[in-house]
Scaffold this motif. Sequence first.
Motif, PDB file in Angstrom:
ATOM      1  N   ARG A 129     -15.532  10.514  72.154  1.00 27.83           N
ATOM      2  CA  ARG A 129     -16.095  10.715  73.499  1.00 27.83           C
ATOM      3  C   ARG A 129     -16.554  12.157  73.671  1.00 27.83           C
ATOM      4  NH1 ARG A 129     -11.787   7.413  77.386  1.00 27.83           N
ATOM      5  NH2 ARG A 129     -12.433   5.298  76.774  1.00 27.83           N
ATOM      6  N   ALA A 130     -15.773  13.091  73.137  1.00 28.77           N
ATOM      7  CA  ALA A 130     -16.145  14.497  73.247  1.00 28.77           C
ATOM      8  C   ALA A 130     -17.422  14.791  72.465  1.00 28.77           C
ATOM      9  CB  ALA A 130     -14.997  15.376  72.751  1.00 28.77           C
ATOM     10  N   ILE A 131     -17.543  14.236  71.265  1.00 29.36           N
ATOM     11  CA  ILE A 131     -18.752  14.426  70.465  1.00 29.36           C
ATOM     12  C   ILE A 131     -19.968  13.902  71.201  1.00 29.36           C
ATOM     13  CG2 ILE A 131     -19.945  13.710  68.339  1.00 29.36           C
ATOM     14  CD1 ILE A 131     -17.148  13.598  67.019  1.00 29.36           C
ATOM     15  N   ASP A 132     -19.837  12.724  71.790  1.00 30.87           N
ATOM     16  CA  ASP A 132     -20.962  12.123  72.507  1.00 30.87           C
ATOM     17  C   ASP A 132     -21.326  12.946  73.738  1.00 30.87           C
ATOM     18  OD1 ASP A 132     -22.808   9.780  72.867  1.00 30.87           O
ATOM     19  OD2 ASP A 132     -21.679   9.607  74.736  1.00 30.87           O
ATOM     20  N   ALA A 133     -20.314  13.395  74.486  1.00 28.55           N
ATOM     21  CA  ALA A 133     -20.577  14.181  75.696  1.00 28.55           C
ATOM     22  C   ALA A 133     -21.241  15.512  75.354  1.00 28.55           C
ATOM     23  CB  ALA A 133     -19.272  14.421  76.450  1.00 28.55           C
ATOM     24  N   LEU A 134     -20.780  16.164  74.301  1.00 29.56           N
ATOM     25  CA  LEU A 134     -21.367  17.442  73.903  1.00 29.56           C
ATOM     26  C   LEU A 134     -22.804  17.275  73.437  1.00 29.56           C
ATOM     27  CD1 LEU A 134     -18.298  18.866  71.968  1.00 29.56           C
ATOM     28  CD2 LEU A 134     -19.270  19.823  74.072  1.00 29.56           C
ATOM     29  N   LEU A 171     -19.843  23.521  65.911  1.00 28.73           N
ATOM     30  CA  LEU A 171     -19.008  22.413  66.369  1.00 28.73           C
ATOM     31  C   LEU A 171     -17.916  22.186  65.332  1.00 28.73           C
ATOM     32  CD1 LEU A 171     -18.270  20.041  68.216  1.00 28.73           C
ATOM     33  CD2 LEU A 171     -19.943  18.645  66.965  1.00 28.73           C
ATOM     34  N   VAL A 172     -16.663  22.329  65.743  1.00 27.55           N
ATOM     35  CA  VAL A 172     -15.531  22.100  64.854  1.00 27.55           C
ATOM     36  C   VAL A 172     -14.671  20.983  65.432  1.00 27.55           C
ATOM     37  CG1 VAL A 172     -13.469  23.076  63.782  1.00 27.55           C
ATOM     38  CG2 VAL A 172     -15.524  24.488  64.066  1.00 27.55           C
ATOM     39  N   THR A 207     -18.187  25.333  69.843  1.00 32.26           N
ATOM     40  CA  THR A 207     -17.210  24.455  70.488  1.00 32.26           C
ATOM     41  C   THR A 207     -16.246  23.883  69.454  1.00 32.26           C
ATOM     42  OG1 THR A 207     -18.816  23.833  72.189  1.00 32.26           O
ATOM     43  CG2 THR A 207     -16.932  22.357  71.887  1.00 32.26           C
ATOM     44  N   VAL A 208     -14.981  23.758  69.837  1.00 28.99           N
ATOM     45  CA  VAL A 208     -13.985  23.115  69.000  1.00 28.99           C
ATOM     46  C   VAL A 208     -13.350  21.983  69.786  1.00 28.99           C
ATOM     47  CG1 VAL A 208     -12.176  24.764  69.670  1.00 28.99           C
ATOM     48  CG2 VAL A 208     -11.918  23.424  67.582  1.00 28.99           C
ATOM     49  N   VAL A 209     -13.189  20.833  69.130  1.00 28.46           N
ATOM     50  CA  VAL A 209     -12.529  19.662  69.723  1.00 28.46           C
ATOM     51  C   VAL A 209     -11.222  19.470  68.967  1.00 28.46           C
ATOM     52  CG1 VAL A 209     -12.671  17.185  70.178  1.00 28.46           C
ATOM     53  CG2 VAL A 209     -14.729  18.616  70.368  1.00 28.46           C
ATOM     54  N   GLY A 224      -1.719   8.389  76.132  1.00 31.15           N
ATOM     55  CA  GLY A 224      -0.639   9.328  75.882  1.00 31.15           C
ATOM     56  C   GLY A 224      -0.957  10.418  74.889  1.00 31.15           C
ATOM     57  N   TRP A 225      -2.242  10.578  74.530  1.00 35.06           N
ATOM     58  CA  TRP A 225      -2.661  11.612  73.580  1.00 35.06           C
ATOM     59  C   TRP A 225      -3.734  12.476  74.221  1.00 35.06           C
ATOM     60  CZ3 TRP A 225      -0.106  12.260  69.033  1.00 35.06           C
ATOM     61  CH2 TRP A 225       0.726  11.203  68.647  1.00 35.06           C
ATOM     62  N   VAL A 226      -3.665  13.770  73.969  1.00 33.45           N
ATOM     63  CA  VAL A 226      -4.564  14.736  74.602  1.00 33.45           C
ATOM     64  C   VAL A 226      -5.636  15.191  73.626  1.00 33.45           C
ATOM     65  CG1 VAL A 226      -4.713  17.042  75.649  1.00 33.45           C
ATOM     66  CG2 VAL A 226      -2.751  15.559  76.155  1.00 33.45           C
ATOM     67  N   THR A 227      -6.871  15.257  74.118  1.00 34.39           N
ATOM     68  CA  THR A 227      -7.982  15.848  73.380  1.00 34.39           C
ATOM     69  C   THR A 227      -8.488  17.038  74.160  1.00 34.39           C
ATOM     70  OG1 THR A 227      -8.637  13.726  72.393  1.00 34.39           O
ATOM     71  CG2 THR A 227     -10.289  15.463  72.445  1.00 34.39           C
ATOM     72  N   LEU A 228      -8.569  18.191  73.511  1.00 34.05           N
ATOM     73  CA  LEU A 228      -9.002  19.429  74.142  1.00 34.05           C
ATOM     74  C   LEU A 228     -10.380  19.824  73.611  1.00 34.05           C
ATOM     75  CD1 LEU A 228      -5.699  21.450  73.641  1.00 34.05           C
ATOM     76  CD2 LEU A 228      -6.373  20.214  75.712  1.00 34.05           C
ATOM     77  N   THR A 229     -11.260  20.215  74.529  1.00 33.43           N
ATOM     78  CA  THR A 229     -12.532  20.820  74.150  1.00 33.43           C
ATOM     79  C   THR A 229     -12.508  22.269  74.598  1.00 33.43           C
ATOM     80  OG1 THR A 229     -13.708  18.713  74.396  1.00 33.43           O
ATOM     81  CG2 THR A 229     -15.040  20.715  74.389  1.00 33.43           C
ATOM     82  N   MET A 230     -12.682  23.191  73.630  1.00 35.92           N
ATOM     83  CA  MET A 230     -12.637  24.614  73.934  1.00 35.92           C
ATOM     84  C   MET A 230     -13.869  25.292  73.359  1.00 35.92           C
ATOM     85  SD  MET A 230      -8.551  25.428  73.426  1.00 35.92           S
ATOM     86  CE  MET A 230      -8.612  26.868  74.509  1.00 35.92           C
TER      87      MET A 230
END
Length: 298
Positions: A148-153, A231-232, A257-259, A290-296
Amino acid sequence: MLEGLHPTSPTHLMRLETSERAARRVADIVSETFDPAETAVAAFEAPDGKIWLVEVFFREQPDEANVRELVRVAAGEAVAACLTFHAIESKDWVRTSLDGLKPVVAGRFTVYGSHDRDQVAVNAIPIEIEAALAFGTGHHGTTLGCLRAIDALAKRRRAFRPLDVGTGTGVLAIAAGLRHRVAVLASDIDQVSVAAARDNAVLNKARTYVHAIHAAGLKDARFRYGAPYDLVLANILPRPLVGLATDLVRLIAPGGTVVLSGIIPPHANMVISAYRTRGLRLVSRQEIEGWVTLTMQK
């Protein structure tokens, strides 16, 4: 959810049918107790939607009494009494893990097994992941969060130099390569995962995009050759993410950006702090199953 790198030659399987709440508790305590290079933990809803299944694959025969005690602490005596243990052939877990799993939709991506090819929407970016001894089918909350993060970015800007650390099946590298139409360097500490990533890249017509290498950590000169990366992707575990922070941040381009994923909520702030002190800011935080994905961003 699915935690850990599948052992190359799993010999034993622990199985449990229970409620969703108990399944998550059992999966969490087992995944945090055992070495992820020696075990694989999966918790998922059964096809009938009435119960949840927990399956733990072991490279060596486990101490059943010890495992039952862990489960008793996490979910109670009644749940621990329902555990079953089985000896398995080295590849039995593959079919057990993937049978009944439905295609996963994450933005424009659809991750599916070969048995569901006819269920992929025409306008989707399809990613077929065959059974392999590596982590990453898209059904785990960490993989889904990264997709989802890859697609949003990608909707905001194109990535020209992606890096995927701990690639597993190669699903994230394939997704980044197909979405951005650029070459992706993908690495894994496990030789079986590297082979799986290469095979899946060929299967998904992404061989020209995905370059999978066997490497431990990030000190290999091949990482520097392709740097800096804008992108990492790093879907591993909290402690390795923190341990790799210094080397990883050095490879990120200014504005890159790093995911980060593979993180349970209690460990999220620890990971955020490790990267924030090295010059990154938090862009988004999403929690799935119950799992977190961070985009920084650097």
